[in-house]
Design a protein around this motif. Sequence first.
Motif, PDB file in Angstrom:
ATOM      1  N   PRO A   2     -28.285 -12.034  73.012  1.00 40.88           N
ATOM      2  CA  PRO A   2     -27.234 -11.741  74.000  1.00 40.88           C
ATOM      3  C   PRO A   2     -25.849 -12.067  73.431  1.00 40.88           C
ATOM      4  O   PRO A   2     -25.697 -12.950  72.590  1.00 40.88           O
ATOM      5  CB  PRO A   2     -27.566 -12.673  75.168  1.00 40.88           C
ATOM      6  CG  PRO A   2     -29.000 -13.025  74.979  1.00 40.88           C
ATOM      7  CD  PRO A   2     -29.274 -12.975  73.510  1.00 40.88           C
ATOM      8  N   ASP A   3     -24.828 -11.329  73.910  1.00 44.77           N
ATOM      9  CA  ASP A   3     -23.469 -11.530  73.414  1.00 44.77           C
ATOM     10  C   ASP A   3     -22.987 -12.966  73.578  1.00 44.77           C
ATOM     11  O   ASP A   3     -22.301 -13.500  72.703  1.00 44.77           O
ATOM     12  CB  ASP A   3     -22.497 -10.579  74.122  1.00 44.77           C
ATOM     13  CG  ASP A   3     -22.682  -9.137  73.674  1.00 44.77           C
ATOM     14  OD1 ASP A   3     -23.295  -8.922  72.608  1.00 44.77           O
ATOM     15  OD2 ASP A   3     -22.210  -8.228  74.388  1.00 44.77           O
ATOM     16  N   ALA A   4     -23.335 -13.607  74.697  1.00 43.78           N
ATOM     17  CA  ALA A   4     -22.903 -14.991  74.931  1.00 43.78           C
ATOM     18  C   ALA A   4     -23.477 -15.912  73.860  1.00 43.78           C
ATOM     19  O   ALA A   4     -22.777 -16.763  73.321  1.00 43.78           O
ATOM     20  CB  ALA A   4     -23.341 -15.453  76.314  1.00 43.78           C
ATOM     21  N   ASP A   5     -24.762 -15.728  73.539  1.00 46.98           N
ATOM     22  CA  ASP A   5     -25.391 -16.539  72.493  1.00 46.98           C
ATOM     23  C   ASP A   5     -24.761 -16.244  71.139  1.00 46.98           C
ATOM     24  O   ASP A   5     -24.565 -17.147  70.326  1.00 46.98           O
ATOM     25  CB  ASP A   5     -26.891 -16.278  72.433  1.00 46.98           C
ATOM     26  CG  ASP A   5     -27.631 -16.816  73.648  1.00 46.98           C
ATOM     27  OD1 ASP A   5     -27.033 -17.605  74.415  1.00 46.98           O
ATOM     28  OD2 ASP A   5     -28.804 -16.443  73.839  1.00 46.98           O
ATOM     29  N   ARG A   6     -24.458 -14.979  70.888  1.00 48.29           N
ATOM     30  CA  ARG A   6     -23.838 -14.609  69.607  1.00 48.29           C
ATOM     31  C   ARG A   6     -22.487 -15.302  69.460  1.00 48.29           C
ATOM     32  O   ARG A   6     -22.127 -15.760  68.385  1.00 48.29           O
ATOM     33  CB  ARG A   6     -23.674 -13.079  69.517  1.00 48.29           C
ATOM     34  CG  ARG A   6     -23.164 -12.591  68.197  1.00 48.29           C
ATOM     35  CD  ARG A   6     -24.202 -12.814  67.127  1.00 48.29           C
ATOM     36  NE  ARG A   6     -23.615 -12.622  65.820  1.00 48.29           N
ATOM     37  CZ  ARG A   6     -24.172 -13.002  64.704  1.00 48.29           C
ATOM     38  NH1 ARG A   6     -25.354 -13.569  64.701  1.00 48.29           N
ATOM     39  NH2 ARG A   6     -23.596 -12.820  63.555  1.00 48.29           N
ATOM     40  N   LEU A  12     -20.155 -21.913  66.156  1.00 52.72           N
ATOM     41  CA  LEU A  12     -20.835 -22.968  65.412  1.00 52.72           C
ATOM     42  C   LEU A  12     -20.709 -22.749  63.906  1.00 52.72           C
ATOM     43  O   LEU A  12     -20.351 -23.662  63.161  1.00 52.72           O
ATOM     44  CB  LEU A  12     -22.308 -23.053  65.822  1.00 52.72           C
ATOM     45  CG  LEU A  12     -23.149 -24.092  65.084  1.00 52.72           C
ATOM     46  CD1 LEU A  12     -22.616 -25.491  65.308  1.00 52.72           C
ATOM     47  CD2 LEU A  12     -24.600 -24.001  65.529  1.00 52.72           C
ATOM     48  N   VAL A  13     -20.978 -21.531  63.460  1.00 49.79           N
ATOM     49  CA  VAL A  13     -20.882 -21.234  62.029  1.00 49.79           C
ATOM     50  C   VAL A  13     -19.447 -21.419  61.546  1.00 49.79           C
ATOM     51  O   VAL A  13     -19.213 -21.982  60.465  1.00 49.79           O
ATOM     52  CB  VAL A  13     -21.424 -19.823  61.713  1.00 49.79           C
ATOM     53  CG1 VAL A  13     -21.128 -19.429  60.273  1.00 49.79           C
ATOM     54  CG2 VAL A  13     -22.929 -19.762  61.975  1.00 49.79           C
ATOM     55  N   ALA A  14     -18.467 -20.992  62.334  1.00 49.94           N
ATOM     56  CA  ALA A  14     -17.061 -21.173  61.951  1.00 49.94           C
ATOM     57  C   ALA A  14     -16.729 -22.657  61.786  1.00 49.94           C
ATOM     58  O   ALA A  14     -16.039 -23.048  60.838  1.00 49.94           O
ATOM     59  CB  ALA A  14     -16.144 -20.524  62.982  1.00 49.94           C
ATOM     60  N   THR A  15     -17.241 -23.491  62.681  1.00 53.75           N
ATOM     61  CA  THR A  15     -17.003 -24.934  62.582  1.00 53.75           C
ATOM     62  C   THR A  15     -17.672 -25.501  61.335  1.00 53.75           C
ATOM     63  O   THR A  15     -17.061 -26.261  60.578  1.00 53.75           O
ATOM     64  CB  THR A  15     -17.530 -25.667  63.836  1.00 53.75           C
ATOM     65  OG1 THR A  15     -16.813 -25.182  64.970  1.00 53.75           O
ATOM     66  CG2 THR A  15     -17.351 -27.168  63.721  1.00 53.75           C
ATOM     67  N   LEU A  16     -18.925 -25.128  61.099  1.00 52.98           N
ATOM     68  CA  LEU A  16     -19.659 -25.670  59.962  1.00 52.98           C
ATOM     69  C   LEU A  16     -19.106 -25.179  58.622  1.00 52.98           C
ATOM     70  O   LEU A  16     -19.228 -25.869  57.607  1.00 52.98           O
ATOM     71  CB  LEU A  16     -21.148 -25.346  60.082  1.00 52.98           C
ATOM     72  CG  LEU A  16     -21.839 -25.994  61.287  1.00 52.98           C
ATOM     73  CD1 LEU A  16     -23.293 -25.560  61.359  1.00 52.98           C
ATOM     74  CD2 LEU A  16     -21.716 -27.503  61.254  1.00 52.98           C
ATOM     75  N   LEU A  61     -29.355 -17.522  57.593  1.00 56.26           N
ATOM     76  CA  LEU A  61     -30.116 -16.278  57.349  1.00 56.26           C
ATOM     77  C   LEU A  61     -30.642 -15.685  58.651  1.00 56.26           C
ATOM     78  O   LEU A  61     -30.550 -14.478  58.873  1.00 56.26           O
ATOM     79  CB  LEU A  61     -31.304 -16.558  56.430  1.00 56.26           C
ATOM     80  CG  LEU A  61     -31.086 -16.409  54.947  1.00 56.26           C
ATOM     81  CD1 LEU A  61     -32.381 -16.725  54.198  1.00 56.26           C
ATOM     82  CD2 LEU A  61     -30.579 -15.046  54.578  1.00 56.26           C
ATOM     83  N   GLN A  62     -31.199 -16.525  59.490  1.00 59.28           N
ATOM     84  CA  GLN A  62     -31.768 -16.055  60.753  1.00 59.28           C
ATOM     85  C   GLN A  62     -30.732 -15.388  61.645  1.00 59.28           C
ATOM     86  O   GLN A  62     -31.072 -14.542  62.461  1.00 59.28           O
ATOM     87  CB  GLN A  62     -32.423 -17.212  61.515  1.00 59.28           C
ATOM     88  CG  GLN A  62     -33.700 -17.690  60.878  1.00 59.28           C
ATOM     89  CD  GLN A  62     -34.251 -18.936  61.547  1.00 59.28           C
ATOM     90  OE1 GLN A  62     -33.587 -19.607  62.336  1.00 59.28           O
ATOM     91  NE2 GLN A  62     -35.486 -19.280  61.206  1.00 59.28           N
ATOM     92  N   HIS A  63     -29.475 -15.760  61.478  1.00 58.06           N
ATOM     93  CA  HIS A  63     -28.425 -15.209  62.331  1.00 58.06           C
ATOM     94  C   HIS A  63     -27.529 -14.212  61.601  1.00 58.06           C
ATOM     95  O   HIS A  63     -26.454 -13.857  62.088  1.00 58.06           O
ATOM     96  CB  HIS A  63     -27.605 -16.339  62.945  1.00 58.06           C
ATOM     97  CG  HIS A  63     -28.398 -17.132  63.933  1.00 58.06           C
ATOM     98  ND1 HIS A  63     -28.698 -16.667  65.194  1.00 58.06           N
ATOM     99  CD2 HIS A  63     -29.007 -18.339  63.834  1.00 58.06           C
ATOM    100  CE1 HIS A  63     -29.431 -17.550  65.834  1.00 58.06           C
ATOM    101  NE2 HIS A  63     -29.639 -18.572  65.032  1.00 58.06           N
ATOM    102  N   GLY A  64     -27.976 -13.756  60.427  1.00 55.14           N
ATOM    103  CA  GLY A  64     -27.277 -12.680  59.742  1.00 55.14           C
ATOM    104  C   GLY A  64     -26.149 -13.086  58.819  1.00 55.14           C
ATOM    105  O   GLY A  64     -25.376 -12.233  58.375  1.00 55.14           O
TER     106      GLY A  64
END
Length: 163
Positions: A2-6, A12-16, A61-64
Amino acid sequence: MPDADRGIVEKLVATLKSDEMKVGTGGLRSLSKLEANFVPGAYHNGSDWLVADAEYAQGLLQHGYRAEAIATYEWIVAACESTRAYPEYLLGGDSPTPEINTLKVEISTSTTSNTEELNMLMQPPEMGQGWTIAAYILAKQRLAELLDSQDETDELDEEELVA
Protein backbone atom coordinates in the motif's frame (compact mmCIF):
# COMPACT_ATOMS: atom_id res chain seq x y z
CA MET A 1 2.55 -2.69 -0.92
CA PRO A 2 0.00 0.00 0.00
CA ASP A 3 1.09 3.59 -0.68
CA ALA A 4 1.05 4.45 3.04
CA ASP A 5 3.43 1.58 3.80
CA ARG A 6 5.63 2.56 0.87
CA GLY A 7 5.88 6.07 2.31
CA ILE A 8 7.02 4.67 5.65
CA VAL A 9 9.64 2.49 3.95
CA GLU A 10 10.93 5.46 1.92
CA LYS A 11 11.26 7.62 5.07
CA LEU A 12 13.01 4.82 6.95
CA VAL A 13 15.48 4.14 4.14
CA ALA A 14 16.16 7.89 3.77
CA THR A 15 16.96 8.09 7.50
CA LEU A 16 19.18 5.00 7.45
CA LYS A 17 21.05 6.29 4.37
CA SER A 18 21.56 9.71 5.97
CA ASP A 19 24.91 10.97 7.23
CA GLU A 20 23.74 10.51 10.83
CA MET A 21 23.35 6.73 10.41
CA LYS A 22 25.55 5.67 7.48
CA VAL A 23 29.12 4.44 7.93
CA GLY A 24 31.46 4.50 4.93
CA THR A 25 29.88 3.37 1.68
CA GLY A 26 27.33 0.96 3.10
CA GLY A 27 27.55 0.37 6.84
CA LEU A 28 24.94 1.31 9.41
CA ARG A 29 25.57 2.78 12.88
CA SER A 30 23.87 1.14 15.84
CA LEU A 31 22.95 4.63 17.09
CA SER A 32 22.64 7.97 15.31
CA LYS A 33 25.67 10.19 15.62
CA LEU A 34 23.24 12.96 16.64
CA GLU A 35 22.32 11.13 19.86
CA ALA A 36 23.88 12.25 23.16
CA ASN A 37 25.15 8.71 23.91
CA PHE A 38 26.84 8.29 20.52
CA VAL A 39 30.41 7.00 20.76
CA PRO A 40 31.75 5.53 17.49
CA GLY A 41 33.69 2.75 19.22
CA ALA A 42 31.13 1.93 21.89
CA TYR A 43 29.70 -1.55 21.84
CA HIS A 44 26.10 -0.64 20.89
CA ASN A 45 26.15 3.15 20.99
CA GLY A 46 27.33 3.93 17.49
CA SER A 47 29.41 1.01 16.25
CA ASP A 48 28.67 -0.75 12.94
CA TRP A 49 27.74 -4.43 13.24
CA LEU A 50 28.30 -6.29 9.98
CA VAL A 51 25.67 -8.89 10.88
CA ALA A 52 23.11 -6.07 11.22
CA ASP A 53 24.33 -4.64 7.90
CA ALA A 54 23.50 -7.99 6.26
CA GLU A 55 19.95 -7.85 7.66
CA TYR A 56 19.66 -4.24 6.48
CA ALA A 57 20.80 -5.20 2.97
CA GLN A 58 18.22 -7.99 2.81
CA GLY A 59 15.48 -5.52 3.80
CA LEU A 60 16.68 -3.09 1.16
CA LEU A 61 16.43 -5.83 -1.47
CA GLN A 62 12.95 -6.84 -0.35
CA HIS A 63 11.76 -3.27 -0.82
CA GLY A 64 13.41 -2.63 -4.18
CA TYR A 65 16.55 -0.77 -3.13
CA ARG A 66 18.90 -2.94 -5.17
CA ALA A 67 21.79 -0.46 -5.56
CA GLU A 68 21.79 0.31 -1.84
CA ALA A 69 21.74 -3.40 -0.99
CA ILE A 70 24.69 -4.02 -3.31
CA ALA A 71 26.62 -1.16 -1.65
CA THR A 72 25.92 -2.64 1.78
CA TYR A 73 26.96 -6.16 0.77
CA GLU A 74 30.12 -4.68 -0.80
CA TRP A 75 30.83 -2.86 2.49
CA ILE A 76 30.60 -6.14 4.43
CA VAL A 77 32.99 -7.87 2.04
CA ALA A 78 35.40 -4.91 2.02
CA ALA A 79 35.39 -4.76 5.83
CA CYS A 80 36.32 -8.42 6.21
CA GLU A 81 38.84 -8.46 3.40
CA SER A 82 40.56 -5.17 4.30
CA THR A 83 40.91 -6.14 7.98
CA ARG A 84 41.80 -9.73 7.07
CA ALA A 85 39.41 -10.82 9.82
CA TYR A 86 35.74 -11.19 10.69
CA PRO A 87 35.34 -8.39 13.23
CA GLU A 88 32.45 -8.44 15.66
CA TYR A 89 31.82 -4.78 14.84
CA LEU A 90 33.48 -1.77 13.23
CA LEU A 91 34.11 1.74 14.40
CA GLY A 92 31.00 3.80 13.61
CA GLY A 93 32.93 6.92 12.66
CA ASP A 94 33.03 8.97 9.48
CA SER A 95 35.84 7.17 7.65
CA PRO A 96 34.97 6.09 4.10
CA THR A 97 36.80 2.81 4.74
CA PRO A 98 36.22 0.15 7.44
CA GLU A 99 38.03 0.80 10.72
CA ILE A 100 38.54 -1.34 13.80
CA ASN A 101 38.27 0.17 17.27
CA THR A 102 41.55 -0.39 19.10
CA LEU A 103 40.73 1.52 22.28
CA LYS A 104 39.64 0.12 25.60
CA VAL A 105 37.89 2.71 27.75
CA GLU A 106 36.45 2.01 31.19
CA ILE A 107 34.51 4.56 33.17
CA SER A 108 34.11 4.62 36.91
CA THR A 109 30.70 5.13 38.45
CA SER A 110 29.64 5.36 42.05
CA THR A 111 26.90 3.09 43.29
CA THR A 112 24.28 3.72 45.95
CA SER A 113 26.38 1.74 48.43
CA ASN A 114 29.33 4.14 47.94
CA THR A 115 31.34 1.57 46.04
CA GLU A 116 32.92 2.17 42.70
CA GLU A 117 32.07 0.17 39.59
CA LEU A 118 33.97 0.06 36.33
CA ASN A 119 31.88 -0.01 33.18
CA MET A 120 33.33 -0.76 29.77
CA LEU A 121 32.52 2.11 27.39
CA MET A 122 34.69 0.93 24.50
CA GLN A 123 36.64 -2.20 23.73
CA PRO A 124 38.23 -3.78 20.67
CA PRO A 125 35.94 -6.25 18.90
CA GLU A 126 36.40 -9.99 18.70
CA MET A 127 38.18 -10.53 15.38
CA GLY A 128 36.81 -13.97 14.51
CA GLN A 129 33.10 -13.59 15.17
CA GLY A 130 30.86 -16.39 13.87
CA TRP A 131 27.93 -14.17 12.88
CA THR A 132 30.29 -11.91 10.94
CA ILE A 133 31.59 -14.95 9.05
CA ALA A 134 27.96 -15.79 8.19
CA ALA A 135 27.33 -12.17 7.08
CA TYR A 136 30.46 -12.29 4.89
CA ILE A 137 29.43 -15.55 3.23
CA LEU A 138 25.89 -14.25 2.67
CA ALA A 139 27.21 -10.97 1.25
CA LYS A 140 29.51 -12.81 -1.19
CA GLN A 141 26.64 -15.05 -2.32
CA ARG A 142 24.16 -12.19 -2.73
CA LEU A 143 26.69 -10.07 -4.63
CA ALA A 144 27.39 -12.94 -7.02
CA GLU A 145 23.64 -13.38 -7.64
CA LEU A 146 22.90 -9.67 -7.95
CA LEU A 147 25.84 -8.84 -10.16
CA ASP A 148 25.24 -11.90 -12.40
CA SER A 149 21.59 -10.91 -12.85
CA GLN A 150 22.70 -7.34 -13.60
CA ASP A 151 25.10 -8.63 -16.29
CA GLU A 152 22.26 -10.64 -17.86
CA THR A 153 20.02 -7.55 -17.87
CA ASP A 154 22.80 -5.47 -19.42
CA GLU A 155 23.27 -8.11 -22.15
CA LEU A 156 19.53 -8.08 -22.89
CA ASP A 157 19.58 -4.28 -23.13
CA GLU A 158 22.47 -4.44 -25.61
CA GLU A 159 20.59 -7.02 -27.73
CA GLU A 160 17.54 -4.75 -27.81
CA LEU A 161 19.69 -1.86 -29.00
CA VAL A 162 21.13 -3.96 -31.84
CA ALA A 163 17.72 -5.23 -32.96
